[in-house]
Design an enzyme around this catalytic site. Structure first.
Site, short mmCIF file in Angstrom:
data_model
loop_
_atom_site.label_atom_id
_atom_site.label_comp_id
_atom_site.label_asym_id
_atom_site.label_seq_id
_atom_site.Cartn_x
_atom_site.Cartn_y
_atom_site.Cartn_z
N HIS A 75 0.84 -1.20 0.00
CA HIS A 75 0.00 0.00 0.00
C HIS A 75 0.88 1.25 0.00
CE1 HIS A 75 -3.17 2.84 1.14
NE2 HIS A 75 -2.37 3.25 2.13
N ASP A 104 5.77 21.06 -26.98
CA ASP A 104 5.77 19.72 -26.38
C ASP A 104 6.84 19.72 -25.31
OD1 ASP A 104 5.92 16.80 -25.96
OD2 ASP A 104 4.65 16.73 -27.73
N TRP A 140 7.44 0.01 3.71
CA TRP A 140 7.87 0.71 2.49
C TRP A 140 9.23 1.35 2.68
CZ3 TRP A 140 9.12 5.75 1.10
CH2 TRP A 140 8.95 6.72 2.08
N SER A 167 12.69 6.06 -14.16
CA SER A 167 11.57 6.75 -14.79
C SER A 167 11.43 8.17 -14.25
CB SER A 167 10.29 5.95 -14.55
OG SER A 167 9.17 6.75 -14.69
N SER A 168 11.50 8.31 -12.91
CA SER A 168 11.35 9.63 -12.30
C SER A 168 12.47 10.57 -12.73
CB SER A 168 11.37 9.53 -10.78
OG SER A 168 10.32 8.77 -10.33
N HIS A 251 13.35 12.33 3.09
CA HIS A 251 12.70 13.57 3.46
C HIS A 251 12.47 14.50 2.28
CE1 HIS A 251 10.44 15.72 6.26
NE2 HIS A 251 10.88 16.80 5.69
N GLU A 253 11.92 13.48 -0.56
CA GLU A 253 10.82 12.79 -1.24
C GLU A 253 9.46 13.28 -0.72
OE1 GLU A 253 10.44 10.72 -3.67
OE2 GLU A 253 8.46 9.86 -3.32
N TYR A 255 8.72 16.17 0.14
CA TYR A 255 8.39 17.43 -0.52
C TYR A 255 8.16 17.23 -2.01
CZ TYR A 255 9.18 19.27 3.97
OH TYR A 255 9.06 19.49 5.30
N SER A 266 -2.14 26.73 -5.60
CA SER A 266 -1.86 28.13 -5.90
C SER A 266 -2.43 28.55 -7.25
CB SER A 266 -0.35 28.39 -5.90
OG SER A 266 0.20 27.99 -4.67
N HIS A 300 15.10 13.48 11.62
CA HIS A 300 13.92 13.55 12.50
C HIS A 300 13.02 12.33 12.33
CE1 HIS A 300 11.57 16.04 9.28
NE2 HIS A 300 11.36 14.77 9.12
N HIS A 301 13.32 11.49 11.33
CA HIS A 301 12.61 10.22 11.21
C HIS A 301 13.25 9.16 12.11
CE1 HIS A 301 10.26 11.47 7.65
NE2 HIS A 301 11.31 12.21 7.40
N THR A 326 6.53 27.12 5.08
CA THR A 326 5.21 26.51 4.86
C THR A 326 4.12 27.43 5.38
OG1 THR A 326 6.36 24.45 5.33
CG2 THR A 326 3.99 24.33 5.04
N LYS A 329 3.33 30.09 2.94
CA LYS A 329 2.42 29.62 1.89
C LYS A 329 0.98 29.63 2.38
CE LYS A 329 5.27 26.88 -1.06
NZ LYS A 329 4.63 27.47 -2.21
N ARG A 448 1.79 1.15 14.96
CA ARG A 448 1.41 0.97 13.56
C ARG A 448 1.94 -0.37 13.04
NH1 ARG A 448 5.78 4.76 10.29
NH2 ARG A 448 4.75 3.93 8.45
#
Lengths: 552, 176
Positions: A75, A104, A140, A167-168, A251, A253, A255, A266, A300-301, A326, A329, A448
């Site tokens: 998931h 294009d 994951w 790909s990315s 991290h 990632e 963002y 926006s 921080h993870h 943030t 924004k 979890r």
């Protein structure tokens, strides 16, 4: 590369299935990305339904713990790499050339390749459920030592991550080159629509960190198969080192998954508030500073791995610092709405819900940023609630908002507003029923990734599961709305929303197969009031003249 | 596409590919780099980490742990206890080492069985690592040091000031 642009190929797409396999058209590829994301969304979403069904009451009912672990792992992996990222790339493919007046993407063939790698990777991930030992079940985040010990599906997952990373990276290179080199004359960097800006920064983040993830999983692969000991303590390696390398990717990632959402919101808020975006320049700088700060907060993870106190303090304060851009924004969005002539069509509803609910997710993120609190809440449902508030009501709601907003441009029809609102209200309410109680579960200590739980957690889990089933079922409405919209509906004007600004609204709806083949066409639309300059649309806009087919 | 634009695009493609290759390299370079950063900043290099410090030691009292070893006559092994008793605070992590020698000319499998004196002390011995947890195989003539890692629980009664930890080493018959 020439084929797409050569006028002798005609203006329409070739027919049949091969159109989609061989296409180099940015609109076709954008459509492919979005459908791929949609299919994977229902695959990974049905896994979430199974997870919530298992957690409906204490004890083991539906699935064995091994299967439960596979479900949570797949998931997560599919929702991140197979849904949110491809959906945003789909938006970029459709909108970036239209928004900057380019004919294009810069590398149309590479564009085709970056899309068609994705179904292969997805087939590996989903297909690994059929392998002996089942699919990957190590979470994951792929932490060793567990991830080094699993069966063949773990190797297949590593391969899938490599493919998705390639790909990315190709997609990101394409987007950066398109934005930097192919803007219409007169489209300066500080005149770019904010969606383009956020994607430019996101693409740089992708190039910076997807290779690091590729390196990290390569090390896992060699640890598993070729006798290296990067993360194997028995050979002098260190499993915690993997977490450091992984979150150096992980991290930024986060963002990558939210900056394009900021761009979409926006774009939509000014349209339906009928006011220019408040603080355009500060939005650009805030996005850039979020991206830079994202490289300084990875640990921080990992507050519970035994970091020295000095490092905990550094990562705690650096993380809190991210709340500043943030916050800029969020305040800009609120100021955009302030005294605007607002109407609440479905895209606007999702955008406003985004601002409210994403902010809740941001606040629970601030709570988790505090090291002493995080040590208590680490790996509990509080974390699950936090990242679903930012990824579902954040990234996913922005995707919904963007889909409703641009569907008229893509299909040429208005979507069914009544069904759209049903979809919104059902999603927004059930989302909160689903995830809000998980804050309480986490605060009470429910861990979890565990298929069973102590009896005192039963009530909140039942509420959460009911919300989950309603949320899951409501998403079928989205599918109905999209299919209905493709098959028919009220004709959409070139400028489908009266407050919409930007070059994509100067071409007819549906957007012709080729647009802006000649740069000065876009320039003509740009020269009077610019998209962010905020003036009212000049009279001749919106009729859609000046698009590609008139050439030759 | 205009040729000069195509050329500019290719140049940028090359640079961005180079950047992603460099970042792939950085992924691997991070492994020594983290060490360098820790050396430069002194992180993870000095005192015991704040989090890892044991705050559960009751320094107000000391318990003497006497260590005893015995082997039945029929077993061709020698078990040697550490010299002298160990003095430890309740809650403190203690490491000791026993030594075993195989006196026979054949491989011997031994299994140590602990006992405590007084028997009431048994429940306060929290062993984290012990050679008695599993059977030990000794090659002919082998001499080996075997660790025991334990904590005396903080709730040990105050009148227990001397406790005895005793191991008896038995031989396990060879399987089959």
């Amino acid at each position: 590369m020439q084929a797409t642009h050569a006028p002798e190929h005609g203006h329409g797409p070739p027919g049949g299935l091969m159109r989609w396999v061989t296409t180099t058209n940015h609109k076709d590829i954008g459509t492919l990305y979005l459908w791929f994301a949609g299919v994977m969304f229902f695959v990974a979403g049905s896994m979430a339904m199974l997870i919530r069904a298992e957690l409906f009451q204490p004890g083991l009912q539906l699935v064995q713990p091994e299967v439960f672990n596979q479900l949570t792992t797949l998931h997560g992996l599919i929702m991140i790499f197979g849904v949110i990222m491809p959906a945003f790339t789909g938006f970029a493919n459709w909108q970036v050339p239209l928004m900057i007046g380019a004919p294009d993407m810069a590398f149309p063939r590479m564009n085709n390749w970056s899309f068609w790698l994705l179904p292969v990777a997805a087939a590996f991930l989903v297909g690994s459920t059929l392998l002996p030992g089942g699919a990957v079940a190590g979470g994951w985040t792929m932490y060793p030592p567990l991830f080094i010990q699993g069966g063949i599906s773990y190797d297949l997952t590593i391969f899938a991550v490599h493919i998705m990373g390639a790909s990315s990276i190709m997609g990101a290179i394409n987007i950066i080159t398109t934005i930097l080199n192919m803007r219409a004359p007169g489209m300066g960097m500080m005149k770019l629509p904010l969606f383009v800006w956020t994607w430019l920064i996101t693409a740089f983040l992708l190039i910076a960190v997807m290779p690091v993830l590729a390196g990290a999983v390569t090390m896992l692969l060699t640890d598993r198969n070729f006798g290296t000991h990067f993360f194997d303590a028995a050979g002098g390696g260190d499993p915690v080192l993997f977490q450091h390398v992984f979150w150096f990717f992980g991290h930024p990632e986060v963002y990558i998954l939210i900056l394009p959402a900021f761009g979409i919101i926006s774009t939509i808020l000014p349209t339906f508030a009928r006011k220019p975006l408040f603080g355009y320049a500060s939005m650009v700088y805030a996005t850039a500073s979020i991206a830079i700060l994202s490289f300084l907060v990875w640990a921080h993870h990992m507050f519970t791995v035994g970091l020295p106190a000095g490092a905990q303090l550094f990562f705690m304060y650096a993380t809190m610092l991210i709340a500043v851009p943030t916050g800029v924004k969020v305040f800009n969005w609120v100021a955009t709405l302030w005294r605007g002539s607002m109407t609440f069509e479905t895209p606007m509803l999702f955008a406003v819900a985004f601002v409210c609910l994403f902010t809740i997710g941001g606040f629970s993120g601030l709570v988790l940023a505090m090291a002493p609190v995080d040590i208590q809440l680490h790996d509990t449902y509080y974390v699950v609630a936090h990242f679903h508030y930012v990824l579902v009501s954040g990234a996913l709601f922005s995707i919904y908002a963007g889909v409703y907003y641009w569907l008229p441009k893509w299909t040429g029809h208005m979507y069914d507003e009544r069904l759209g609102r049903w979809h919104f209200w059902l999603s927004a309410i059930s989302f909160n029923v689903l995830f809000f109680p998980q804050h309480f579960l986490g605060l009470a200590g429910m861990p979890r990734r565990i298929p069973d739980y102590a009896l005192q957690f039963a009530d909140f889990n039942r509420i959460s599961s009911i919300g989950g089933f309603v949320f899951g079922a409501s998403q079928i409405l989205l599918l109905i709305v999209i299919v209905k919209c493709i098959r028919g509906g009220a004709r959409a004007e070139a400028r489908a929303w009266e407050g919409a600004q930007g070059l994509e609204w100067t071409v007819p709806s549906p957007a012709p197969y080729h647009t802006f083949l000649e740069p000065d066409v876009a320039e003509r639309h740009l020269s009077p009031p610019l998209p962010q300059a905020g003036g009212p649309p000049s009279g001749d806009e919106g009729r859609g003249e000046g698009y590609a087919p008139e050439l030759r | 596409m205009r040729p000069e634009l195509a050329r500019a695009n290719r140049r940028l493609l090359g640079r961005l590919l180079l950047l992603s290759l460099a970042m792939f390299g950085l992924g691997f370079a991070l492994i020594p780099l983290y060490d360098v950063i820790c050396d430069l900043t002194g992180l993870n290099r000095g005192e015991v980490q704040a989090l890892a410090r044991n705050t559960q030691v009751d320094a107000s009292r000391t318990v003497t742990v006497e260590l005893v070893a015995s082997v039945p006559d029929t077993v061709p092994l020698r078990l040697i206890a550490p010299n002298g008793p160990v003095r430890a605070h309740p809650g403190e992590l203690v490491q000791i080492e026993y030594e075993v020698e195989n006196l026979a000319g054949r491989p011997v499998v031994g299994q140590a069985v602990p006992s405590y004196g007084p028997a009431a002390a048994a429940e306060y011995f929290k062993k984290i690592e012990c050679f008695c947890f599993r059977e030990q195989r000794f090659a002919p003539g082998e001499r080996r040091r075997l660790p025991v890692l334990f904590v005396l629980d903080r709730t040990i009664p105050r009148d227990l000031t001397v406790v005895t930890l005793s191991y008896t080493l038995f031989e396990r018959p060879a399987p089959g």
